[in-house]
Design a protein around this motif. Structure first.
Motif, short mmCIF file in Angstrom:
data_model
loop_
_atom_site.label_atom_id
_atom_site.label_comp_id
_atom_site.label_asym_id
_atom_site.label_seq_id
_atom_site.Cartn_x
_atom_site.Cartn_y
_atom_site.Cartn_z
N GLN A 71 0.83 -1.20 0.00
CA GLN A 71 0.00 0.00 0.00
C GLN A 71 0.87 1.25 0.00
O GLN A 71 0.60 2.21 -0.74
CB GLN A 71 -0.93 -0.01 1.21
CG GLN A 71 -1.93 1.11 1.23
CD GLN A 71 -2.89 1.00 2.40
OE1 GLN A 71 -2.57 0.41 3.43
NE2 GLN A 71 -4.07 1.55 2.24
N LYS A 72 1.92 1.25 0.81
CA LYS A 72 2.81 2.40 0.87
C LYS A 72 3.51 2.62 -0.48
O LYS A 72 3.64 3.74 -0.94
CB LYS A 72 3.85 2.21 1.97
CG LYS A 72 4.77 3.39 2.15
CD LYS A 72 5.73 3.17 3.28
CE LYS A 72 6.66 4.37 3.40
NZ LYS A 72 7.64 4.21 4.45
N ASN A 73 3.96 1.52 -1.12
CA ASN A 73 4.64 1.64 -2.41
C ASN A 73 3.68 2.17 -3.48
O ASN A 73 4.09 2.96 -4.34
CB ASN A 73 5.23 0.30 -2.82
CG ASN A 73 6.46 -0.07 -2.02
OD1 ASN A 73 7.08 0.77 -1.40
ND2 ASN A 73 6.79 -1.35 -2.02
N LYS A 74 2.42 1.73 -3.44
CA LYS A 74 1.43 2.22 -4.41
C LYS A 74 1.19 3.72 -4.22
O LYS A 74 1.07 4.47 -5.17
CB LYS A 74 0.12 1.46 -4.28
CG LYS A 74 0.18 0.08 -4.88
CD LYS A 74 -1.16 -0.62 -4.74
CE LYS A 74 -1.09 -2.03 -5.30
NZ LYS A 74 -2.36 -2.75 -5.13
N ALA A 75 1.12 4.13 -2.93
CA ALA A 75 0.88 5.54 -2.64
C ALA A 75 2.07 6.40 -3.09
O ALA A 75 1.90 7.50 -3.59
CB ALA A 75 0.64 5.73 -1.15
N SER A 76 3.29 5.86 -2.93
CA SER A 76 4.48 6.60 -3.34
C SER A 76 4.59 6.71 -4.86
O SER A 76 5.07 7.71 -5.39
CB SER A 76 5.74 5.89 -2.81
OG SER A 76 5.74 5.91 -1.41
N ALA A 77 4.15 5.66 -5.56
CA ALA A 77 4.25 5.64 -7.02
C ALA A 77 3.18 6.51 -7.67
O ALA A 77 3.36 6.99 -8.79
CB ALA A 77 4.14 4.21 -7.53
N GLY A 78 2.04 6.66 -7.00
CA GLY A 78 0.92 7.36 -7.62
C GLY A 78 0.88 8.76 -7.26
O GLY A 78 0.81 9.77 -7.66
#
Length: 78
Positions: A71-78
């Motif tokens: 979830q954190k990686n998705k938030a950072s990428a988006g």
């Protein structure tokens, strides 16, 4: 021209040294684990050799950690 490979470039694999302090009862348990490991596999291993594998195994099996990290990686990428 560089060839196109299916295998991506390997990540940094330089070991990082950590120093930790554990309570005597944990040290005793880790030492006992190393003895059981040596008996089970007929191959001695020190606590220092076993702890990284133990930590990796723990992190690999923690579903909550994986979900939060994803979830954190998705938030950072988006």
């Amino acid at each position: 021209m560089m060839p196109t490979l299916k295998l991506a470039r390997l990540p940094d694999r330089t070991p990082v040294k950590l120093t930790v302090h554990v309570l005597p009862d944990l040290h005793e348990a880790l030492t006992a684990y190393a003895a059981v490991y040596a008996e089970a596999y007929s191959e001695p291993a020190t606590v220092e050799q076993l702890v990284p594998a133990m930590l990796s195994s723990f992190l690999d099996s923690d579903r909550g950690f994986h979900a939060a990290r994803t979830q954190k990686n998705k938030a950072s990428a988006g």
